[in-house]
Write an enzyme that holds these catalytic residues in place. Sequence first.
Site, PDB file in Angstrom:
ATOM      1  N   GLY A  12      25.558 -91.938-100.192  1.00  0.00           N
ATOM      2  CA  GLY A  12      25.575 -91.599-101.618  1.00  0.00           C
ATOM      3  C   GLY A  12      26.749 -92.257-102.344  1.00  0.00           C
ATOM      4  N   VAL A  14      29.539 -90.980-103.810  1.00  0.00           N
ATOM      5  CA  VAL A  14      30.877 -90.570-103.372  1.00  0.00           C
ATOM      6  C   VAL A  14      31.077 -90.930-101.900  1.00  0.00           C
ATOM      7  CG1 VAL A  14      32.445 -88.611-103.075  1.00  0.00           C
ATOM      8  CG2 VAL A  14      31.009 -88.739-105.107  1.00  0.00           C
ATOM      9  N   SER A  41      17.663 -92.070 -95.290  1.00  0.00           N
ATOM     10  CA  SER A  41      18.681 -93.110 -95.076  1.00  0.00           C
ATOM     11  C   SER A  41      19.019 -93.303 -93.597  1.00  0.00           C
ATOM     12  CB  SER A  41      19.975 -92.740 -95.806  1.00  0.00           C
ATOM     13  OG  SER A  41      19.742 -92.612 -97.176  1.00  0.00           O
ATOM     14  N   CYS A 130      35.919 -82.588-110.151  1.00  0.00           N
ATOM     15  CA  CYS A 130      36.760 -83.738-110.507  1.00  0.00           C
ATOM     16  C   CYS A 130      37.556 -83.514-111.796  1.00  0.00           C
ATOM     17  CB  CYS A 130      35.927 -85.003-110.606  1.00  0.00           C
ATOM     18  SG  CYS A 130      34.447 -84.851-111.605  1.00  0.00           S
ATOM     19  N   GLY A 161      30.824 -89.156-113.812  1.00  0.00           N
ATOM     20  CA  GLY A 161      30.829 -87.740-113.434  1.00  0.00           C
ATOM     21  C   GLY A 161      29.419 -87.193-113.375  1.00  0.00           C
ATOM     22  N   LYS A 230      34.725 -74.077-114.937  1.00  0.00           N
ATOM     23  CA  LYS A 230      35.284 -74.578-113.670  1.00  0.00           C
ATOM     24  C   LYS A 230      36.765 -74.880-113.836  1.00  0.00           C
ATOM     25  CE  LYS A 230      31.039 -76.716-111.987  1.00  0.00           C
ATOM     26  NZ  LYS A 230      30.365 -77.965-111.630  1.00  0.00           N
ATOM     27  N   HIS A 259      38.347 -89.898-115.374  1.00  0.00           N
ATOM     28  CA  HIS A 259      38.451 -88.790-116.323  1.00  0.00           C
ATOM     29  C   HIS A 259      39.869 -88.756-116.899  1.00  0.00           C
ATOM     30  CE1 HIS A 259      34.583 -87.484-115.198  1.00  0.00           C
ATOM     31  NE2 HIS A 259      34.847 -86.357-114.564  1.00  0.00           N
TER      32      HIS A 259
HETATM   33  C1  2RA Z   1      31.267 -84.322-114.437  1.00  0.00           C
HETATM   34  N1  2RA Z   1      32.955 -83.041-113.338  1.00  0.00           N
HETATM   35  O1  2RA Z   1      32.131 -85.101-114.848  1.00  0.00           O
HETATM   36  C2  2RA Z   1      31.575 -83.385-113.326  1.00  0.00           C
HETATM   37  C3  2RA Z   1      31.121 -83.948-112.032  1.00  0.00           C
HETATM   38  N2  2RA Z   1      31.354 -83.041-110.967  1.00  0.00           N
HETATM   39  O2  2RA Z   1      30.155 -84.259-114.913  1.00  0.00           O
END
Ligand code: 2RA
Length: 353
Positions: A12, A14, A41, A130, A161, A230, A259
């Site tokens: 995948g 990640v 896979s 993240c 993300g 979150k 991010h």
């Molecule tokens: C996003 N943080 O950026 C989430 C991905 N886990 O959508």
Amino acid sequence: MAPTLALVGATGAVGTVMIDIVNARESVPWGDIRLIASPRSAGKKIVVRGEERTVQALGPEAFDGVDVAMFDVPDEVSAQWAPIAAERGAVAVDNSGAFRMDPDVPLVVPEVNAGAIADRPRGIIANPNCTTLSMMAALGALHREFGLRELVVASYQAASGAGQAGVDRLYAELAAVGGKNVGVRAGDVREALAAAGLTDDSPFPAPLALNVVPWAGSLKQDGWASEELKVRNESRKILGIPDLRVSATCVRVPVVTTHALAVHATFEREVTVDGAHKVFAAQPSIVLQDDPAAGVFPTPADVVGNDPTYVGRVRQAVDFPNTLDFFVCGDNLRKGAALNTYEIAEVVAREFA
Ligand code: 2RA
């Protein structure tokens, strides 16, 4: 004996970054490294540390003899398989959202709360989302020194993300609006996307090209987005401050990967910009870029592909005592996902030394 590592979700997005990280390490503590993915896979060959390995299909026997299993798979796959890996004797390090808020599962950023790794009654350790992770090295370091009390953040989240579908959509939208006189009239971006045939389902609830979208995740109670909750819940758990006051607004921006967050943090004790600079400079996983007079501050375009958390624009809030404002950038696929998961696995590997 050197422990055996398994990488579940090896093929995948990640998982691929994870393999890059394992390959780039000067040395690794692992004996064997096993690659596991969906039956689709299985059989694929991938070179890890100079040795070609065949991807095995996910199944209970795939975990036999595994000491540490890293999971980079969707929530429902982790929810089913991480407990099976743990039953078979592996420590599961999970990068999904399935276990993050489980009180019997530590949520870990090694440079902040590595000590929590030892207390894992379910044999599972969770990796944060993240968005939280991108600011946690900086916040953890400041909390140790000044005692964090309140946190207000706005995120600027990259398209990746939302997975490969997010990246593909952003590029398609940029191609649709590029080189035209678009973004000058309400609705003209949507018209340009429609003219290019981009009328199908997007991972984003509004055009992302030439735009910012004040939404990330799914709708939760009282109008909050899941990403915002979150940030609140995970920050409290990682920092060990159950009553930390947190308010977050999560925003998607037309950036491919990395991010960024604007952080407004209030502390128990007096803070100064100099004091914060010293704290950041002492943290190996932070790069301080803070000289606005010279145009020096972090931006996603300069940070993408790098491991550290980049911090800049550190200011003492004028109207709020004991409060700092600053800007952080972190690659959401590296420290925000694969790298932190791998760093947790490395800490667990020391138990086998
Ligand atoms: C996003 N943080 O950026 C989430 C991905 N886990 O959508």
